[in-house]
Design a protein around this motif. Sequence first.
Motif, PDB file in Angstrom:
ATOM      1  N   LEU A 116      40.386  -1.467   4.065  1.00  0.00           N
ATOM      2  CA  LEU A 116      41.083  -0.573   4.997  1.00  0.00           C
ATOM      3  C   LEU A 116      42.406  -0.068   4.419  1.00  0.00           C
ATOM      4  CD1 LEU A 116      41.494   0.709   7.833  1.00  0.00           C
ATOM      5  CD2 LEU A 116      42.333  -1.485   8.618  1.00  0.00           C
ATOM      6  N   THR A 119      42.088   2.725   1.777  1.00  0.00           N
ATOM      7  CA  THR A 119      41.511   3.916   2.405  1.00  0.00           C
ATOM      8  C   THR A 119      42.570   4.613   3.253  1.00  0.00           C
ATOM      9  OG1 THR A 119      39.477   2.619   2.577  1.00  0.00           O
ATOM     10  CG2 THR A 119      39.531   4.705   3.760  1.00  0.00           C
ATOM     11  N   TRP A 120      43.309   3.802   3.991  1.00  0.00           N
ATOM     12  CA  TRP A 120      44.366   4.334   4.865  1.00  0.00           C
ATOM     13  C   TRP A 120      45.425   5.071   4.020  1.00  0.00           C
ATOM     14  CZ3 TRP A 120      44.537   3.984  10.234  1.00  0.00           C
ATOM     15  CH2 TRP A 120      45.732   4.416  10.823  1.00  0.00           C
ATOM     16  N   THR A 136      35.950  -0.181   7.149  1.00  0.00           N
ATOM     17  CA  THR A 136      37.131   0.587   7.548  1.00  0.00           C
ATOM     18  C   THR A 136      36.903   1.260   8.898  1.00  0.00           C
ATOM     19  OG1 THR A 136      38.012   1.010   5.338  1.00  0.00           O
ATOM     20  CG2 THR A 136      38.417   2.700   6.958  1.00  0.00           C
TER      21      THR A 136
END
Length: 401
Positions: A116, A119-120, A136
């Motif tokens: 996550l 990706t964030w 995610t």
Amino acid sequence: MTPIPAPSTGRPKRVAVLGSTGSIGTSTLDVVRRLPDRLELVGLAAHSKWEQLADQCRAFRPRYAVLCDPVAFRAADRAFFPRETELLGGEDGVARLVTDPAVDVVVSAVVGAAGLNGTWAALEAGKTVALANKETLVVAGPLVTDLAARRGARLLPVDSEHSAVFQAMTGYAAADVARVVLTGSGGPFRGKAAAELEGATPAQALKHPTWQMGPKITVDSATLMNKALEVVEARWLFGLAPGQIGVIIHPESVVHSFVEFVDGSVLAQLSPPDMRLPIQYALLYPDRVPGPAKRLDWQALSALRFEQPDRDTFRALDLGFEVAARGGTCGAVLNAANEAAVGRFLAGGLGFLDIARCCRAVLDSHDYDPAPSLEVLLALDRWARKEADRWTPTRTPNPTP
Ligand code: NDP
Ligand code: MG
């Protein structure tokens, strides 16, 4: 209707791969190797396998290599890495890689909720993300898609079913779509009864009939938790109502999903089970070029079978539909409980069918919030892991503090 971007011209797309040492990561590198005019590698990130990461760096000579595990970062021998590659460590290293202006596309291929963070950061920087890391979206779907929309970042699926749905839907409006039906191979235990699976071993669960994947997703395929997570992924990625998502078992893994339109027409995407195709599609979208993926053998193609999933035996699937319908904190709790339970199963500390039982118990005992913040989701992720680690068939989890 989602506008289709113009075909790309000119310079290669510049790629960063998070999780480069895994199954999706190495398949991505294969695609990059085979399409040097189209793709250029800027950076790679792994967790701790620094020797494999160094091998990859010697082959591709990227600008950055990241070891997310600080212990591995300290232990790594710099002499194994090429001189032009800067070795970075930890989450700061990931952030530096994915926000670099030289990166166009970030491949998110870390396993689990650990994916996550990168990706964030990539979406926040407005990058296109080729998303393999379904966790995610399971953990924080609405927050992630909202972030992508706010930052003008594109989120393209790599998961084969979602790539198929995306390909079939492209060019149509949301109102044209009646439902999507995700296909699943059924995994190594398809057709078995619950009584036969009580003593199923990790070695048996890790023998997937059609796909070569990392251990966590392979166990998820055996329990059908993978399909459960994919139902949640589809809900947020395509903005579908929960009732618009179905699952069908298709042992050959050639049809990668269906989209049924309101007029009754159904479109599907077909190809042999080879992740290099959805990876390439996401990396080069909207272009199609010959690449390394296997092609359908029209001489060998015969029956394609479809059957209903056995939801009594594979209880995880119901959890996916329930979590997709309830949203809120449910995805983060289910995902974390599952990661911990799969870890225990692989270590020999939990029975195969107990994975879904444990997830059910942890999900049921958490304090539901319909619109949580990212901080609340991350706190629940930690809580659910602890509860799943302590869970036994005779012990119910502690309620959320
Ligand atoms: P693997 O287990 O093969 O690889 C995982 C990768 O993530 C490795 O590079 C590993 O590094 C890295 N990693 C593990 N833990 C961390 C962490 N805490 N922080 C940073 N990096 C970490 O997994 P897969 O390639 O099979 O799966 C990756 C993702 O893609 C999953 O979300 C999966 O659901 C999804 N997916 C996979 C498919 C497949 O065919 N494999 C198909 C569809 C989706 P190291 O090697 O150093 O430990
Ligand atoms: Mg899939």
